[in-house]
Enzyme design. Structure first.
Site, short mmCIF file in Angstrom:
data_model
loop_
_atom_site.label_atom_id
_atom_site.label_comp_id
_atom_site.label_asym_id
_atom_site.label_seq_id
_atom_site.Cartn_x
_atom_site.Cartn_y
_atom_site.Cartn_z
N ARG A 258 0.91 -1.26 0.03
CA ARG A 258 0.06 -0.23 -0.08
C ARG A 258 0.93 1.17 -0.02
NH1 ARG A 258 -2.46 -3.91 2.71
NH2 ARG A 258 -1.38 -3.46 4.54
N GLU B 52 6.29 -9.03 15.00
CA GLU B 52 5.95 -9.49 16.17
C GLU B 52 6.10 -11.11 16.54
OE1 GLU B 52 1.13 -10.00 16.50
OE2 GLU B 52 1.47 -8.27 15.19
#
Length: 182
Positions: free
Chosen positions: A65, A102
């Site tokens: 994006r 993460e």
């Protein structure tokens, strides 16, 4: 409403998808903003505004994006565009950097000649969350000699602290909206 109407709510143009990509996550989907001509135009205008008239050499966008937003920002600033891609996607000589996610590590790459040392670069992406990808991108840009002027995002998830990590690197952060939570 007109494009210049400050009451036009960009936040309303963002779709929230619960439990994606995993339970408990509220995914902030900008494809609805991109599909709304007025919202898309206003978002680009607001991302560009602080640097209108300034000398910006390149805009770097992170896959995927960030390519859409960064390309539009580069056009508005009459700057070049530099793609930062996932490992293995660029065809020419490249420089890579590992960054934390993460759930582990990943790598991103940039062409080694994408930026001339000292060029003023703005980093653009749709969202800043934990900051792992964005801090990696800043590191990659600095590694090839860029002067990273700012990092710009449509959405900030401030509870996750990513924008603060970018600021700690000495890079100002511009965001257009924030959502609480993750």
């Amino acid at each position: 409403m007109t494009l210049n109407d400050k009451t036009y709510d960009l936040k309303a143009a963002i779709r929230t998808i619960p439990d994606y990509p995993k339970p408990g996550i509220l995914f902030r989907d900008i494809t609805t903003l991109l599909g709304d001509a007025r919202a898309f135009r206003r978002a680009i205008d607001e991302l560009v505004q602080p640097w209108s008239g300034a000398k910006i050499d390149k805009v770097a966008g992170m896959e995927a994006r960030g390519f859409i937003l960064g390309g539009a920002v580069a056009h508005q600033l009459s700057a070049g565009f530099v793609p930062i891609r996932k490992k293995g996607k660029l065809p020419h000589t490249k420089v890579s950097i590992a960054y934390s996610l993460e759930y582990g590590l990943d790598e991103m790459e940039i062409h080694d000649d994408a930026v001339v040392a000292g060029e003023r670069v703005i980093l653009v992406d749709d969202l800043i969350a934990t900051g792992g990808t964005a801090t990696g991108a800043v590191g990659l840009l600095k590694k090839i000699g860029a002067d990273v002027v700012a990092a710009c995002f449509v959405i900030d998830l401030p509870d996750l602290g990513g924008a603060d990590k970018i600021r700690a690197l000495g890079v100002p952060v511009r965001t257009l909206m924030s959502f609480e939570g993750h």
